[in-house]
Design a protein around this motif. Structure first.
Motif, PDB file in Angstrom:
ATOM      1  N   GLY A 119      42.336  34.052  37.710  1.00 53.70           N
ATOM      2  CA  GLY A 119      43.591  33.682  38.353  1.00 53.70           C
ATOM      3  C   GLY A 119      43.342  32.929  39.646  1.00 53.70           C
ATOM      4  O   GLY A 119      42.219  32.520  39.955  1.00 53.70           O
ATOM      5  N   LEU A 120      44.398  32.738  40.425  1.00 50.89           N
ATOM      6  CA  LEU A 120      44.267  31.986  41.674  1.00 50.89           C
ATOM      7  C   LEU A 120      43.320  32.674  42.653  1.00 50.89           C
ATOM      8  O   LEU A 120      42.542  32.018  43.345  1.00 50.89           O
ATOM      9  CB  LEU A 120      45.646  31.805  42.317  1.00 50.89           C
ATOM     10  CG  LEU A 120      46.575  30.789  41.643  1.00 50.89           C
ATOM     11  CD1 LEU A 120      47.957  30.827  42.271  1.00 50.89           C
ATOM     12  CD2 LEU A 120      45.991  29.382  41.725  1.00 50.89           C
ATOM     13  N   ILE A 121      43.395  34.003  42.731  1.00 55.56           N
ATOM     14  CA  ILE A 121      42.490  34.738  43.614  1.00 55.56           C
ATOM     15  C   ILE A 121      41.103  34.825  42.994  1.00 55.56           C
ATOM     16  O   ILE A 121      40.089  34.568  43.645  1.00 55.56           O
ATOM     17  CB  ILE A 121      43.037  36.156  43.892  1.00 55.56           C
ATOM     18  CG1 ILE A 121      44.376  36.081  44.628  1.00 55.56           C
ATOM     19  CG2 ILE A 121      42.031  36.971  44.702  1.00 55.56           C
ATOM     20  CD1 ILE A 121      45.070  37.425  44.763  1.00 55.56           C
ATOM     21  N   GLY A 122      41.046  35.159  41.725  1.00 54.94           N
ATOM     22  CA  GLY A 122      39.774  35.437  41.070  1.00 54.94           C
ATOM     23  C   GLY A 122      38.817  34.273  41.014  1.00 54.94           C
ATOM     24  O   GLY A 122      37.604  34.445  41.182  1.00 54.94           O
ATOM     25  N   GLN A 123      39.328  33.056  40.799  1.00 53.31           N
ATOM     26  CA  GLN A 123      38.426  31.919  40.642  1.00 53.31           C
ATOM     27  C   GLN A 123      37.669  31.586  41.922  1.00 53.31           C
ATOM     28  O   GLN A 123      36.647  30.904  41.879  1.00 53.31           O
ATOM     29  CB  GLN A 123      39.191  30.689  40.157  1.00 53.31           C
ATOM     30  CG  GLN A 123      40.231  30.162  41.123  1.00 53.31           C
ATOM     31  CD  GLN A 123      41.086  29.075  40.502  1.00 53.31           C
ATOM     32  OE1 GLN A 123      40.694  27.917  40.451  1.00 53.31           O
ATOM     33  NE2 GLN A 123      42.260  29.463  40.004  1.00 53.31           N
ATOM     34  N   PHE A 124      38.154  32.088  43.058  1.00 47.76           N
ATOM     35  CA  PHE A 124      37.449  31.874  44.322  1.00 47.76           C
ATOM     36  C   PHE A 124      36.825  33.168  44.845  1.00 47.76           C
ATOM     37  O   PHE A 124      36.452  33.262  46.009  1.00 47.76           O
ATOM     38  CB  PHE A 124      38.408  31.289  45.362  1.00 47.76           C
ATOM     39  CG  PHE A 124      38.937  29.940  44.977  1.00 47.76           C
ATOM     40  CD1 PHE A 124      38.142  28.809  45.089  1.00 47.76           C
ATOM     41  CD2 PHE A 124      40.214  29.802  44.460  1.00 47.76           C
ATOM     42  CE1 PHE A 124      38.615  27.563  44.712  1.00 47.76           C
ATOM     43  CE2 PHE A 124      40.706  28.562  44.080  1.00 47.76           C
ATOM     44  CZ  PHE A 124      39.898  27.435  44.206  1.00 47.76           C
ATOM     45  N   SER A 125      36.729  34.168  43.962  1.00 49.73           N
ATOM     46  CA  SER A 125      36.182  35.464  44.372  1.00 49.73           C
ATOM     47  C   SER A 125      34.958  35.874  43.572  1.00 49.73           C
ATOM     48  O   SER A 125      34.266  36.808  43.947  1.00 49.73           O
ATOM     49  CB  SER A 125      37.254  36.559  44.224  1.00 49.73           C
ATOM     50  OG  SER A 125      38.412  36.245  44.960  1.00 49.73           O
ATOM     51  N   ARG A 126      34.702  35.216  42.457  1.00 49.89           N
ATOM     52  CA  ARG A 126      33.571  35.627  41.625  1.00 49.89           C
ATOM     53  C   ARG A 126      32.373  34.713  41.868  1.00 49.89           C
ATOM     54  O   ARG A 126      32.509  33.544  42.204  1.00 49.89           O
ATOM     55  CB  ARG A 126      33.955  35.603  40.139  1.00 49.89           C
ATOM     56  CG  ARG A 126      34.373  34.253  39.608  1.00 49.89           C
ATOM     57  CD  ARG A 126      34.621  34.281  38.109  1.00 49.89           C
ATOM     58  NE  ARG A 126      35.065  32.982  37.622  1.00 49.89           N
ATOM     59  CZ  ARG A 126      36.325  32.673  37.374  1.00 49.89           C
ATOM     60  NH1 ARG A 126      37.270  33.574  37.552  1.00 49.89           N
ATOM     61  NH2 ARG A 126      36.648  31.464  36.944  1.00 49.89           N
ATOM     62  N   GLU A 127      31.209  35.298  41.687  1.00 45.16           N
ATOM     63  CA  GLU A 127      29.965  34.548  41.850  1.00 45.16           C
ATOM     64  C   GLU A 127      29.664  33.738  40.590  1.00 45.16           C
ATOM     65  O   GLU A 127      29.940  34.200  39.484  1.00 45.16           O
ATOM     66  CB  GLU A 127      28.810  35.519  42.136  1.00 45.16           C
ATOM     67  CG  GLU A 127      28.990  36.353  43.400  1.00 45.16           C
ATOM     68  CD  GLU A 127      28.876  35.536  44.672  1.00 45.16           C
ATOM     69  OE1 GLU A 127      28.376  34.391  44.593  1.00 45.16           O
ATOM     70  OE2 GLU A 127      29.278  36.031  45.727  1.00 45.16           O
ATOM     71  N   PRO A 128      29.072  32.544  40.723  1.00 46.27           N
ATOM     72  CA  PRO A 128      28.831  31.858  41.995  1.00 46.27           C
ATOM     73  C   PRO A 128      30.119  31.220  42.516  1.00 46.27           C
ATOM     74  O   PRO A 128      30.920  30.703  41.734  1.00 46.27           O
ATOM     75  CB  PRO A 128      27.798  30.790  41.611  1.00 46.27           C
ATOM     76  CG  PRO A 128      28.115  30.476  40.180  1.00 46.27           C
ATOM     77  CD  PRO A 128      28.576  31.773  39.561  1.00 46.27           C
TER      78      PRO A 128
END
Length: 209
Positions: A119-128
């Protein structure tokens, strides 16, 4: 855990400004839903419903979900001590002809997500994490707002320098946070199209890409 928001718009007839009017956090394993609006904070746990106003400070824990309310200021929702969402209340003058009450959402960098976060948050929260570079900074049409090229996810985007308000420390005036504004509803910065992130209701989960 699903974190969703509902948008509202200002009363301006020509300029279309949108804000968060409702923010929802849904913890599926225990069926606990917390819905924060500019009017109240509601917790639903199965058939049990609890509603709290912004007029009092309170601290409630239900099935691993903790709600901490600071009177007329903010509410922090914590899931199992490893995921936290802070929602700030922004009040405007009741007779303001344009602006409306709205909510601000803050997500800590140290939240412990699963590898399936999206989602919007997840795509910038998971590595890498996506690499972002900004270059070719130059004067823009507005002398107070420079323009530049941002490279992210293999895309080159025209971005504009501006600022937003961070109300976490000063809930009345806020502090200016300088940032780069991305045009065209985030096209090229977010995965897919912004319409891909629309869900049918506040407790819905976004489909995995």
């Amino acid at each position: 855990v699903a974190v969703n928001g509902q948008l509202i718009r200002s009363k301006h007839k020509r300029k279309f400004n949108t804000y968060f009017g409702v923010v929802s956090v849904y913890y599926q394993p225990d069926g606990v839903s917390v819905t924060v609006s500019t009017d109240s904070i509601a917790m639903t746990d199965g058939s049990n419903n609890h509603t709290f106003t912004w007029q009092a400070t309170a601290d409630i824990t239900q099935d691993g979900v903790r709600i901490s309310i600071v009177r007329n200021s903010q509410v922090t929702i914590t899931i199992n001590n490893n995921i936290q969402v802070m929602v700030l209340l922004h009040r405007v003058w009741k007779k303001n002809p344009v602006n409306v009450d709205f909510l601000g959402v803050y997500i800590p960098n140290n939240n412990q997500y699963s590898p399936l976060v999206h989602g919007l948050i997840g795509q910038f929260s998971r590595e890498p994490l996506p690499e972002v570079s900004v270059y070719d900074i130059h004067e823009g049409a507005d002398p107070l707002k420079k323009e530049a090229t941002m490279e992210v996810k293999g895309n080159k985007l025209l971005v504009t320098r501006g600022w937003q308000k961070d109300y976490r420390r000063d809930t009345r005036r806020g502090s200016n946070v300088y940032c780069w504004f991305i045009h065209n509803s985030g096209k090229g910065f977010i995965d897919g199209h912004y319409t891909d992130y629309i869900v049918p209701d506040l407790d819905s989960f976004l489909q995995m890409p």
